[in-house]
Design an enzyme around this catalytic site. Structure first.
Site, PDB file in Angstrom:
ATOM      1  CG  ASP A  21     -42.723 -13.000   9.039  1.00 47.94           C
ATOM      2  OD1 ASP A  21     -43.767 -12.629   8.483  1.00 47.94           O
ATOM      3  OD2 ASP A  21     -41.587 -12.697   8.634  1.00 47.94           O
TER       4      ASP A  21
ATOM      5  CE  LYS B  30     -43.908 -14.327   3.046  1.00 44.84           C
ATOM      6  NZ  LYS B  30     -43.796 -13.327   4.129  1.00 44.84           N
TER       7      LYS B  30
ATOM      8  CG  MET C 268     -35.608 -21.364   4.036  1.00 47.23           C
ATOM      9  SD  MET C 268     -36.006 -19.972   2.926  1.00 47.23           S
ATOM     10  CE  MET C 268     -34.359 -19.338   2.549  1.00 47.23           C
TER      11      MET C 268
END
Length: 257
Positions: free
Chosen positions: A34, A56, A170
């Site tokens: 990732d 991502k 996030m």
């Protein structure tokens, strides 16, 4: 049939990966990694290992989740040892549960290797204990992004009345809205809050304020960042250690001495 390992790479500092994680990387035929994985960890892999980037970031995925699931199954069926290397811990906002379900559906052997999540590591490096006997006896790891079908106001209403300490993943983009809802549903506007950018890395930055002020004070903080809400943030004034140490290590006087 090969095997898939879902491995937590830790929060960014390459020294914080587990010993087991390093061993598995060292025997991998294929690694799917990732964006938030420290690429120094790929040096533990054999030279011939196939490396596939699956990063991502907000509004952009190098590979869609369905394609990642397909590749994990594809390589395992070819007899390969496959490592899915994920930032933090695979089962804490890492989609590891989705990948494990996909592997189980197709009877692909797999193993979970936990990692240190940024929700605990970033505040530790910022000098913020998530629990403290006199201050906080409960902590929750929560997402700063709600599902499309979910009522975001109801979501934050529930959390405003819940645990003493919130660790929000996030949440940078929605920080003003998060603070507004937490205040609206019961959190004191003067509740301390910290935004920690790239926790555990040499570039780590921490901005503190209150629910009332942090959206303005933390405008320069971008993803990836952890947001910590609760009275434990006040302890940073006495406990902070990492950023001072990193600054001293980079200063000319430290180099010359």
């Amino acid at each position: 049939m090969g095997k898939v390992y879902l491995v937590g790479a830790g929060p960014g500092d390459p020294d914080l990966i587990t010993v087991k994680g390093v061993k598995i990387i060292g025997q991998s035929d294929v690694i799917l990694y990732d964006r938030l994985v420290n690429e120094q960890l790929l040096d533990y892999a054999p030279e011939q290992t196939t490396r596939i980037y699956c990063g991502k970031r907000p509004d952009y995925h190098a590979l869609k989740q369905e394609e990642i699931n397909r590749l994990l199954c594809h390589y395992a069926r070819r007899g390969k040892i496959v490592t899915r290397l994920k930032g933090g811990d695979p089962f804490i906002f890492g989609r590891g549960g989705e990948e494990a379900l996909a592997l189980g559906k197709y009877q692909i052997p797999f193993e979970i290797v936990p990692g240190i999540t940024s929700g605990s590591a970033a505040p530790a490096y910022a000098g913020i204990p998530l629990t403290h006997r006199q201050i906080s006896s409960s902590v929750a790891f929560v997402s700063g992004v709600t599902r499309k079908e979910e009522d975001s106001e109801a979501y934050w209403e529930h959390l405003a009345k819940g645990p003493d300490t919130l660790c929000i993943y996030m949440g940078v983009k929605n920080l003003p809205e998060i603070c507004k809802y937490l205040i609206r549903y019961g959190r004191d506007a003067m509740t301390p809050i910290a935004a920690i950018y790239y926790g555990t890395m040499q570039v780590q930055q921490t901005v503190t304020g209150t629910l009332q002020t942090i959206a303005t004070k933390a405008k320069q903080i971008k993803n990836p960042a952890m947001i910590i809400v609760g009275d434990v943030v006040r302890l940073r004034e006495q406990i902070q250690w990492f950023e001072e140490m990193a600054y001293e290590a980079e200063s000319p006087s430290a180099v010359s001495s």
